[in-house]
Design an enzyme around this catalytic site. Structure first.
Site: not given
Ligand code: CDP
Ligand code: MG
Length: 143
Positions: A15, A55, A120, A123, A134
């Site tokens: 990222k 997303y 973070n 991805h 994806e």
């Molecule tokens: O990336 P991952 O699959 O672990 O998490 P996700 O629940 O699919 O969310 C996608 C991305 O959205 C995360 O990696 C974070 O960068 C962001 N995110 C966020 O900003 N705030 C949250 N409460 C949850 C996710």
């Molecule tokens: Mg995810």
């Protein structure tokens, strides 16, 4: 007989935060040392259309505008990775979404921002259906 898990492909995206911090090289080293083959790579920027497609499960959630802004804050590097059990194994070495709670030594623990959940570092696809979708989306027409 050996009990082998299936060979799979998965997608990782480094990222903008990790790209801007010059952590891409160290992250790729971790991937190589973890037994992943690097199959494809590209550096690109995420426009509105791609953010909303990539997303799609998060469009409409309160964090989506911030996530989109963050993903558009700089270049992204995407890699297709191959390994046995690639999808689950990558999620394991990436660590949980919230970097401050990710296991020591995981990519998000090492390179994510522990004070800002959105930032973070990477991805990683979360299941075979997402990985396929994806990879096709990011490497459309094999570009
Ligand atoms: O990336 P991952 O699959 O672990 O998490 P996700 O629940 O699919 O969310 C996608 C991305 O959205 C995360 O990696 C974070 O960068 C962001 N995110 C966020 O900003 N705030 C949250 N409460 C949850 C996710
Ligand atoms: Mg995810």
């Amino acid at each position: 007989m050996e009990n082998r898990l299936p060979m799979e492909e998965t997608l990782i995206m480094i990222k903008p935060d990790a790209m801007l911090a010059k952590n891409a090289g160290e992250i790729i080293t971790i991937l190589e040392k973890s037994g992943f083959e690097l199959k494809k790579s590209k550096i690109f920027r995420m426009d509105d259309e791609l953010a909303e497609k990539f997303y799609v499960e998060h469009v409409g959630k309160d964090f989506f505008p911030g996530l989109k802004k963050f993903m558009q804050s700089g270049p992204i590097m995407a890699l297709v990775l191959e390994r046995e059990n690639a999808i689950n194994y990558l999620r394991e070495i990436v660590g949980c979404t919230d970097s401050s709670k990710a296991e020591p030594g995981t990519i998000r623990n090492l390179y994510g921002n522990h004070n800002f959940l959105t930032s973070n570092a990477v991805h990683a696809s979360d299941c075979p259906v997402s990985a396929k979708r994806e990879i096709n989306l990011i490497f459309q027409n094999n570009k």
